[in-house]
Design a protein around this motif. Structure first.
Motif, PDB file in Angstrom:
ATOM      1  N   LEU B  81     -33.157 -50.363  85.658  1.00  0.00           N
ATOM      2  CA  LEU B  81     -34.337 -50.843  84.547  1.00  0.00           C
ATOM      3  C   LEU B  81     -34.286 -50.242  83.287  1.00  0.00           C
ATOM      4  O   LEU B  81     -34.367 -50.935  81.987  1.00  0.00           O
ATOM      5  CB  LEU B  81     -35.757 -50.542  85.160  1.00  0.00           C
ATOM      6  N   VAL B  82     -33.869 -48.913  83.055  1.00  0.00           N
ATOM      7  CA  VAL B  82     -33.640 -48.288  81.864  1.00  0.00           C
ATOM      8  C   VAL B  82     -32.486 -49.029  81.196  1.00  0.00           C
ATOM      9  O   VAL B  82     -32.472 -49.210  79.813  1.00  0.00           O
ATOM     10  CB  VAL B  82     -33.411 -46.786  81.677  1.00  0.00           C
ATOM     11  N   ALA B  83     -31.477 -48.885  81.991  1.00  0.00           N
ATOM     12  CA  ALA B  83     -30.250 -49.660  81.298  1.00  0.00           C
ATOM     13  C   ALA B  83     -30.388 -51.048  80.589  1.00  0.00           C
ATOM     14  O   ALA B  83     -30.334 -51.660  79.746  1.00  0.00           O
ATOM     15  CB  ALA B  83     -28.949 -49.733  82.014  1.00  0.00           C
ATOM     16  N   LEU B  84     -31.295 -52.078  81.224  1.00  0.00           N
ATOM     17  CA  LEU B  84     -31.571 -53.318  81.017  1.00  0.00           C
ATOM     18  C   LEU B  84     -32.559 -53.073  79.604  1.00  0.00           C
ATOM     19  O   LEU B  84     -32.297 -54.043  78.852  1.00  0.00           O
ATOM     20  CB  LEU B  84     -32.353 -54.259  82.032  1.00  0.00           C
ATOM     21  N   ALA B  85     -33.560 -52.371  79.737  1.00  0.00           N
ATOM     22  CA  ALA B  85     -34.299 -52.215  78.312  1.00  0.00           C
ATOM     23  C   ALA B  85     -33.425 -51.939  77.371  1.00  0.00           C
ATOM     24  O   ALA B  85     -33.754 -52.355  76.193  1.00  0.00           O
ATOM     25  CB  ALA B  85     -35.423 -50.835  78.895  1.00  0.00           C
ATOM     26  N   ALA B  86     -32.629 -50.980  77.561  1.00  0.00           N
ATOM     27  CA  ALA B  86     -31.449 -50.571  76.320  1.00  0.00           C
ATOM     28  C   ALA B  86     -30.675 -51.560  75.965  1.00  0.00           C
ATOM     29  O   ALA B  86     -30.558 -51.793  74.547  1.00  0.00           O
ATOM     30  CB  ALA B  86     -30.676 -49.303  76.877  1.00  0.00           C
ATOM     31  N   VAL B  87     -30.321 -52.417  76.696  1.00  0.00           N
ATOM     32  CA  VAL B  87     -29.796 -53.718  76.299  1.00  0.00           C
ATOM     33  C   VAL B  87     -30.712 -54.705  75.403  1.00  0.00           C
ATOM     34  O   VAL B  87     -30.194 -55.096  74.398  1.00  0.00           O
ATOM     35  CB  VAL B  87     -29.257 -54.685  77.435  1.00  0.00           C
ATOM     36  N   ALA B  88     -31.760 -54.897  75.873  1.00  0.00           N
ATOM     37  CA  ALA B  88     -32.775 -55.559  74.962  1.00  0.00           C
ATOM     38  C   ALA B  88     -33.090 -54.962  73.818  1.00  0.00           C
ATOM     39  O   ALA B  88     -32.929 -55.671  72.895  1.00  0.00           O
ATOM     40  CB  ALA B  88     -34.255 -55.852  76.042  1.00  0.00           C
ATOM     41  N   ASP B  89     -33.354 -53.895  73.573  1.00  0.00           N
ATOM     42  CA  ASP B  89     -33.516 -52.908  72.533  1.00  0.00           C
ATOM     43  C   ASP B  89     -32.286 -53.113  71.486  1.00  0.00           C
ATOM     44  O   ASP B  89     -32.489 -53.261  70.144  1.00  0.00           O
ATOM     45  CB  ASP B  89     -33.819 -51.279  72.746  1.00  0.00           C
ATOM     46  N   PHE B  90     -31.212 -53.016  72.069  1.00  0.00           N
ATOM     47  CA  PHE B  90     -29.843 -53.283  71.319  1.00  0.00           C
ATOM     48  C   PHE B  90     -29.807 -54.673  70.485  1.00  0.00           C
ATOM     49  O   PHE B  90     -29.122 -54.847  69.547  1.00  0.00           O
ATOM     50  CB  PHE B  90     -28.775 -52.987  72.152  1.00  0.00           C
ATOM     51  N   GLY B  91     -30.372 -55.594  71.126  1.00  0.00           N
ATOM     52  CA  GLY B  91     -30.516 -56.862  70.442  1.00  0.00           C
ATOM     53  C   GLY B  91     -31.011 -56.953  68.841  1.00  0.00           C
ATOM     54  O   GLY B  91     -30.553 -57.854  68.115  1.00  0.00           O
ATOM     55  N   LEU B  92     -31.720 -55.983  68.527  1.00  0.00           N
ATOM     56  CA  LEU B  92     -32.185 -55.793  67.047  1.00  0.00           C
ATOM     57  C   LEU B  92     -31.353 -54.657  66.542  1.00  0.00           C
ATOM     58  O   LEU B  92     -31.773 -53.807  66.222  1.00  0.00           O
ATOM     59  CB  LEU B  92     -33.628 -55.587  67.232  1.00  0.00           C
ATOM     60  N   GLY B  93     -29.938 -55.420  65.881  1.00  0.00           N
ATOM     61  CA  GLY B  93     -29.173 -54.220  65.502  1.00  0.00           C
ATOM     62  C   GLY B  93     -29.507 -53.374  64.539  1.00  0.00           C
ATOM     63  O   GLY B  93     -29.413 -52.034  64.533  1.00  0.00           O
ATOM     64  N   GLY B  94     -29.680 -53.917  63.219  1.00  0.00           N
ATOM     65  CA  GLY B  94     -30.092 -53.147  62.117  1.00  0.00           C
ATOM     66  C   GLY B  94     -31.152 -52.030  62.248  1.00  0.00           C
ATOM     67  O   GLY B  94     -30.613 -50.947  62.030  1.00  0.00           O
ATOM     68  N   PRO B  95     -32.227 -52.370  62.468  1.00  0.00           N
ATOM     69  CA  PRO B  95     -33.485 -51.656  62.891  1.00  0.00           C
ATOM     70  C   PRO B  95     -33.234 -50.633  64.122  1.00  0.00           C
ATOM     71  O   PRO B  95     -33.558 -49.509  63.890  1.00  0.00           O
ATOM     72  CB  PRO B  95     -34.458 -52.550  63.255  1.00  0.00           C
ATOM     73  N   TRP B  96     -32.476 -51.123  65.016  1.00  0.00           N
ATOM     74  CA  TRP B  96     -31.921 -50.101  66.259  1.00  0.00           C
ATOM     75  C   TRP B  96     -31.089 -49.031  65.456  1.00  0.00           C
ATOM     76  O   TRP B  96     -31.218 -47.936  65.957  1.00  0.00           O
ATOM     77  CB  TRP B  96     -31.282 -50.835  67.156  1.00  0.00           C
TER      78      TRP B  96
END
Lengths: 51, 143
Positions: B81-96
């Protein structure tokens, strides 16, 4: 917080789904109302449940 | 004029089986641009109104998520679940990338707004993934 979230998400979805401004506003407004209404309904449905 | 940078027919549709003649390299740059800066690809393609809305709304969602003590999750494969959340977070590249570089997004689990912040961050990333796909479709002449 829920209203702010609903506003931002419905705005992005409406702009993604529709091309002209008029339909974007209409779709966004409907989606926003549905988000908020669903939030209230689910909140009341979960009210009797223990934490 | 839209599609000036891409030698393509704006009247063709996917249903007709025609494909836009977009260079694969240009498409890749477009997708990376859309990932790095929300709405930038739409601005490049001439969809100014859409691009500005995505830029403002998605950046605001990410900033609100950080202000609410949300966490940018690590790629922890042992916890799916943490890995999936990380993938979702990664979707917003520059701000991430900017948040990671500045040490922001550590999250504060004890904060009452932690879950709200996570929701804003995750949904912002997922929505930007949809925005990237939309920019891809526009560049391919499907929309």
């Amino acid at each position: 917080m829920m209203v702010l979230f609903a506003f931002l998400v419905s705005t992005v979805f409406a702009v993604l789904m529709r091309d002209d401004v008029r339909s974007q506003v209409r779709t966004g407004a409907w989606m926003f109302a549905a988000f908020v209404a669903t939030g209230f309904v689910l909140g009341w449905l979960m009210y009797p449940l223990p934490l | 004029m839209r599609y000036d940078r891409f030698d393509m027919s704006t009247k063709s549709t996917a249903a007709e089986g025609t494909r836009a003649s977009v260079e694969p390299g240009t498409l890749a740059i477009l997708c990376v641009l859309a990932w790095a800066v929300p709405g930038a690809a739409h601005l490049w393609l001439g969809r100014t109104q859409k691009g500005l809305v995505f830029l403002v709304a998605l950046t605001a969602m990410f900033a609100i998520g950080l202000m609410l003590h949300g966490q940018i999750f690590p790629f922890e494969l042992s916890d799916p679940l943490v890995a999936l959340a990380a993938v979702a977070d990664f979707g917003l590249g520059g701000p991430w990338l900017a948040a990671r570089a500045m040490g922001a997004g550590a999250g504060q689990v004890t904060a009452s707004t932690w879950e709200y912040g996570n929701t804003f961050l995750i949904v912002a990333g997922l929505l930007n993934s949809l925005v990237i796909l939309d920019a891809f479709d526009i560049a391919m002449g499907r929309k």
